[in-house]
Scaffold this motif. Structure first.
Motif, PDB file in Angstrom:
ATOM      1  N   SER A  99     -27.864 -27.417   5.972  1.00 57.30           N
ATOM      2  CA  SER A  99     -27.281 -26.271   5.275  1.00 57.30           C
ATOM      3  C   SER A  99     -28.201 -25.725   4.194  1.00 57.30           C
ATOM      4  O   SER A  99     -28.170 -24.534   3.880  1.00 57.30           O
ATOM      5  CB  SER A  99     -25.935 -26.672   4.656  1.00 57.30           C
ATOM      6  N   TYR A 100     -29.043 -26.581   3.618  1.00 56.51           N
ATOM      7  CA  TYR A 100     -29.990 -26.113   2.609  1.00 56.51           C
ATOM      8  C   TYR A 100     -30.979 -25.130   3.231  1.00 56.51           C
ATOM      9  O   TYR A 100     -31.265 -24.073   2.674  1.00 56.51           O
ATOM     10  CB  TYR A 100     -30.744 -27.297   1.997  1.00 56.51           C
ATOM     11  N   ALA A 101     -31.523 -25.500   4.374  1.00 56.44           N
ATOM     12  CA  ALA A 101     -32.499 -24.645   5.046  1.00 56.44           C
ATOM     13  C   ALA A 101     -31.836 -23.422   5.665  1.00 56.44           C
ATOM     14  O   ALA A 101     -32.434 -22.346   5.740  1.00 56.44           O
ATOM     15  CB  ALA A 101     -33.224 -25.443   6.127  1.00 56.44           C
ATOM     16  N   GLU A 102     -30.599 -23.579   6.117  1.00 57.20           N
ATOM     17  CA  GLU A 102     -29.886 -22.465   6.735  1.00 57.20           C
ATOM     18  C   GLU A 102     -29.454 -21.447   5.692  1.00 57.20           C
ATOM     19  O   GLU A 102     -29.409 -20.246   5.955  1.00 57.20           O
ATOM     20  CB  GLU A 102     -28.671 -23.004   7.502  1.00 57.20           C
ATOM     21  N   GLY A 103     -29.136 -21.910   4.480  1.00 58.30           N
ATOM     22  CA  GLY A 103     -28.682 -21.005   3.426  1.00 58.30           C
ATOM     23  C   GLY A 103     -27.183 -20.827   3.437  1.00 58.30           C
ATOM     24  O   GLY A 103     -26.681 -19.695   3.392  1.00 58.30           O
ATOM     25  N   SER A 104     -26.455 -21.938   3.479  1.00 55.15           N
ATOM     26  CA  SER A 104     -24.996 -21.874   3.532  1.00 55.15           C
ATOM     27  C   SER A 104     -24.426 -21.105   2.350  1.00 55.15           C
ATOM     28  O   SER A 104     -24.913 -21.224   1.222  1.00 55.15           O
ATOM     29  CB  SER A 104     -24.409 -23.292   3.544  1.00 55.15           C
ATOM     30  N   PHE A 105     -23.396 -20.308   2.635  1.00 53.30           N
ATOM     31  CA  PHE A 105     -22.648 -19.522   1.653  1.00 53.30           C
ATOM     32  C   PHE A 105     -23.433 -18.333   1.103  1.00 53.30           C
ATOM     33  O   PHE A 105     -22.963 -17.635   0.211  1.00 53.30           O
ATOM     34  CB  PHE A 105     -22.165 -20.396   0.484  1.00 53.30           C
ATOM     35  N   LEU A 106     -24.625 -18.085   1.638  1.00 49.75           N
ATOM     36  CA  LEU A 106     -25.422 -16.955   1.170  1.00 49.75           C
ATOM     37  C   LEU A 106     -25.298 -15.790   2.147  1.00 49.75           C
ATOM     38  O   LEU A 106     -25.110 -15.984   3.352  1.00 49.75           O
ATOM     39  CB  LEU A 106     -26.900 -17.352   1.039  1.00 49.75           C
ATOM     40  N   ASP A 107     -25.420 -14.562   1.635  1.00 53.24           N
ATOM     41  CA  ASP A 107     -25.459 -13.394   2.503  1.00 53.24           C
ATOM     42  C   ASP A 107     -26.703 -13.460   3.383  1.00 53.24           C
ATOM     43  O   ASP A 107     -27.709 -14.087   3.017  1.00 53.24           O
ATOM     44  CB  ASP A 107     -25.491 -12.114   1.669  1.00 53.24           C
ATOM     45  N   LEU A 108     -26.674 -12.803   4.530  1.00 50.93           N
ATOM     46  CA  LEU A 108     -27.788 -12.875   5.477  1.00 50.93           C
ATOM     47  C   LEU A 108     -29.121 -12.504   4.825  1.00 50.93           C
ATOM     48  O   LEU A 108     -30.143 -13.153   5.062  1.00 50.93           O
ATOM     49  CB  LEU A 108     -27.526 -11.964   6.677  1.00 50.93           C
ATOM     50  N   ASP A 109     -29.114 -11.467   4.007  1.00 51.68           N
ATOM     51  CA  ASP A 109     -30.361 -11.042   3.374  1.00 51.68           C
ATOM     52  C   ASP A 109     -30.937 -12.087   2.426  1.00 51.68           C
ATOM     53  O   ASP A 109     -32.140 -12.063   2.134  1.00 51.68           O
ATOM     54  CB  ASP A 109     -30.148  -9.740   2.593  1.00 51.68           C
ATOM     55  N   ASP A 110     -30.078 -12.999   1.948  1.00 48.74           N
ATOM     56  CA  ASP A 110     -30.515 -13.996   0.965  1.00 48.74           C
ATOM     57  C   ASP A 110     -30.828 -15.346   1.580  1.00 48.74           C
ATOM     58  O   ASP A 110     -31.273 -16.259   0.888  1.00 48.74           O
ATOM     59  CB  ASP A 110     -29.435 -14.176  -0.117  1.00 48.74           C
ATOM     60  N   LYS A 111     -30.604 -15.477   2.886  1.00 50.54           N
ATOM     61  CA  LYS A 111     -30.892 -16.746   3.546  1.00 50.54           C
ATOM     62  C   LYS A 111     -32.403 -16.943   3.670  1.00 50.54           C
ATOM     63  O   LYS A 111     -33.155 -15.972   3.808  1.00 50.54           O
ATOM     64  CB  LYS A 111     -30.230 -16.790   4.927  1.00 50.54           C
TER      65      LYS A 111
END
Length: 332
Positions: A99-111
């Protein structure tokens, strides 16, 4: 005969109740722990509720290969938004991790994948997802079905390592991942290669309390101070075998390991040695690029400023990390 059937029914009900209770106790323990961490890091407790996982009891248990085929490609993990548009370059980046690398809970642009694509002008494949680890990366790199989904040849492979991946090397063998109903793991053979573990008595391992008993034994046996080098050997071998599988297809690829210290909580889990050991230099000798966010940044990303209430990185983390990573490693 009737008494036997009644007794059997009662026994089955007791087993299910025991398993449900076991699952809920684990869920509540993890939830309370994460909530206390949020409070200790200066977050209001009620803000954590937007990031918590709901309790969900299930007897589902599948090998990762089935999960990959049925569910992994859905839900955004194989998001191709930055891949399908026009790019200045045809070489790509593949990101592995959890989830850290995926960018959990972040908007797509912020992943991370999309931030990296925007800066480098390269297509970036996100192949990270919550709860994954080193064994799932190895399975992907060895799977032709995985590579069939990669349109642009990778120039860079990035794996975001966090201390929790240590435990997953053992837990995921028995379906003990806290987020996914999967099992995946490898056994070390005499020639120092990894062979996928086939879960025996799978129907029994559908019960959480049985998985806990078996994993508890394995954890007490292997995840101990005197076995820290054994655990690092296992980490190292997963990286080497993954790189070997990648280089069979793309011999010039560069493999970058980003070490993320998560938060100060890692010390509570006795992962301090694994994260800070000088043995990471052994992987550099094997051709890996090791980028330590605890040492190679001039900021502390384990503070509230760079965290969501559940201790995952917020968008500011990647806005700081990725430009510096690209500059320091000359990613282009």
């Amino acid at each position: 005969m009737k008494k036997v059937l009644i007794s059997l029914f009662i026994f089955i009900v007791i087993i299910f109740l025991l398993d449900i209770c076991s699952s809920y106790v684990d869920y509540k323990s993890i939830d309370d722990y994460r909530k206390s961490l949020a409070f200790e890091n200066g977050f209001e407790t009620d803000t954590f509720d937007n990031f918590k996982n709901n309790f969900n009891y299930s007897l589902r248990l599948m090998p990762f290969k089935d999960y990959f085929k049925k569910e992994f490609k859905r839900g955004g993990v194989a998001d191709s938004r930055n891949v399908d548009k026009e790019h200045e370059k045809n070489d790509s980046v593949i990101i592995f991790g959890c989830s850290y690398a995926e960018g959990s809970f972040l908007d797509l642009d912020d992943k991370p994948a999309n931030v990296l694509a925007e800066i480098t002008k390269m297509p970036v494949y996100n192949r990270a997802w919550g709860g994954l680890g080193l064994a799932t990366m190895l399975w992907q790199t060895r799977s032709q079905e995985f590579w069939d989904g990669i349109k642009y040849p990778p120039k860079y492979i990035i794996h975001v390592f966090i201390p929790y991946h240590v435990g997953r090397l053992l837990t995921d063998k028995y379906g003990m991942s806290s987020l996914l109903p999967i099992y995946i793991g490898y056994n070390v053979k005499d020639n120092n290669t990894l062979v996928e573990n086939k879960l025996p008595f799978r129907f029994l391992f559908r019960f959480k309390f049985i998985r806990k008993i078996v994993y508890g034994y394995q954890d007490r046996k292997f995840n101990t101070p005197e076995n820290q080098d054994f655990i690092f050997d296992l980490i190292k071998l997963h990286y080497i075998e993954s790189k070997k599988a990648i280089m069979e297809k793309y011999p010039n690829v560069k493999f970058i390991i980003i070490k993320h210290p998560i938060s100060k909580e890692m010390i509570m889990y006795d992962y301090d040695y694994i994260y800070n050991t000088e043995r990471w230099k052994e992987l550099e000798t094997e051709g890996f690029i090791v980028y330590d966010l605890a040492k190679d940044l001039n900021i502390d990303i384990t503070t509230k400023e760079y965290l969501l209430p559940d201790m995952h990185p917020n968008k500011k983390t990647w806005q700081v990390v990725i430009p510096k990573l690209v500059k320091d490693l000359d990613i282009k």
